[in-house]
Design a protein around this motif. Structure first.
Motif, PDB file in Angstrom:
ATOM      1  N   TYR A 160       4.198 -22.114  -1.878  1.00 17.20           N
ATOM      2  CA  TYR A 160       4.986 -21.874  -3.084  1.00 17.20           C
ATOM      3  C   TYR A 160       6.252 -22.734  -3.072  1.00 17.20           C
ATOM      4  O   TYR A 160       6.545 -23.427  -4.054  1.00 17.20           O
ATOM      5  N   ARG A 161       6.982 -22.720  -1.975  1.00 20.46           N
ATOM      6  CA  ARG A 161       8.215 -23.524  -1.874  1.00 20.46           C
ATOM      7  C   ARG A 161       7.904 -25.016  -1.966  1.00 20.46           C
ATOM      8  O   ARG A 161       8.607 -25.770  -2.642  1.00 20.46           O
ATOM      9  N   GLU A 203       3.958 -18.367   0.962  1.00 17.67           N
ATOM     10  CA  GLU A 203       5.398 -18.601   0.761  1.00 17.67           C
ATOM     11  C   GLU A 203       5.732 -20.082   0.969  1.00 17.67           C
ATOM     12  O   GLU A 203       6.464 -20.673   0.178  1.00 17.67           O
ATOM     13  N   ALA A 263      -0.103 -15.806  -6.138  1.00 15.38           N
ATOM     14  CA  ALA A 263       0.840 -16.533  -6.982  1.00 15.38           C
ATOM     15  C   ALA A 263      -0.003 -17.291  -7.995  1.00 15.38           C
ATOM     16  O   ALA A 263      -1.169 -17.590  -7.744  1.00 15.38           O
ATOM     17  N   LEU A 282       7.055 -25.798  -5.600  1.00 18.10           N
ATOM     18  CA  LEU A 282       8.274 -25.740  -6.425  1.00 18.10           C
ATOM     19  C   LEU A 282       9.084 -27.014  -6.255  1.00 18.10           C
ATOM     20  O   LEU A 282       9.597 -27.572  -7.233  1.00 18.10           O
ATOM     21  N   GLU A 284       5.392 -15.661  -9.069  1.00 12.45           N
ATOM     22  CA  GLU A 284       5.764 -16.035  -7.704  1.00 12.45           C
ATOM     23  C   GLU A 284       4.932 -15.199  -6.746  1.00 12.45           C
ATOM     24  O   GLU A 284       4.259 -14.252  -7.165  1.00 12.45           O
TER      25      GLU A 284
END
Length: 128
Positions: A90-91, A87, A113, A94, A103
């Motif tokens: 991923y953030r 998580e 992901a 991004l 995602e």
């Protein structure tokens, strides 16, 4: 026996180097000119500098391009990298403008992901 190098075919080694170091955070292990502008260019994880090396392999053979284009068109990841907090990663990615086709998604005992490496590959991230 152990895996010490795995290859990722790239059309532009400098573009791939920029993405894999600046964005994903890998570090250069070897960068040796081998002629015709190509380099023996390997990267490692800063978490495991003596671990498996990722070779940014020049896409010299015509079949390599066909293979990579087919995988990309079908949405299939070329390879997989493990992360400890998918998580957060991923953030972070991004925020750096990385495009994801998937995602973070639970898949049994793992979360996965899939990101676009800007070099013609989908790359799967996995958190056990």
């Amino acid at each position: 026996m152990r895996i010490n190098i795995t290859s990722l075919y790239v059309a532009d080694q400098q573009q791939a180097l920029d993405f894999y170091t600046r964005v994903l955070g890998f570090e250069v292990k070897h960068d040796v000119p081998v002629g015709d502008g190509a380099r023996w260019l390997t990267l490692v994880s800063p978490e495991d500098p003596d671990g498996t090396e990722l070779l940014l392999e020049p896409m010299g053979h015509p079949a390599a391009a066909v293979f990579c284009e087919a995988l990309y068109a079908d949405g299939l990841p070329f390879t997989q990298f493990e992360v400890s907090d998918i998580e957060a990663e991923y953030r972070r990615l991004l925020d750096l403008g990385v495009v994801f086709s998937m995602e973070p998604t639970e898949a049994g005992p793992v979360t996965v992901a899939v990101l676009d490496d800007t070099c013609g590959h989908w790359i799967q991230l996995i958190q056990p």
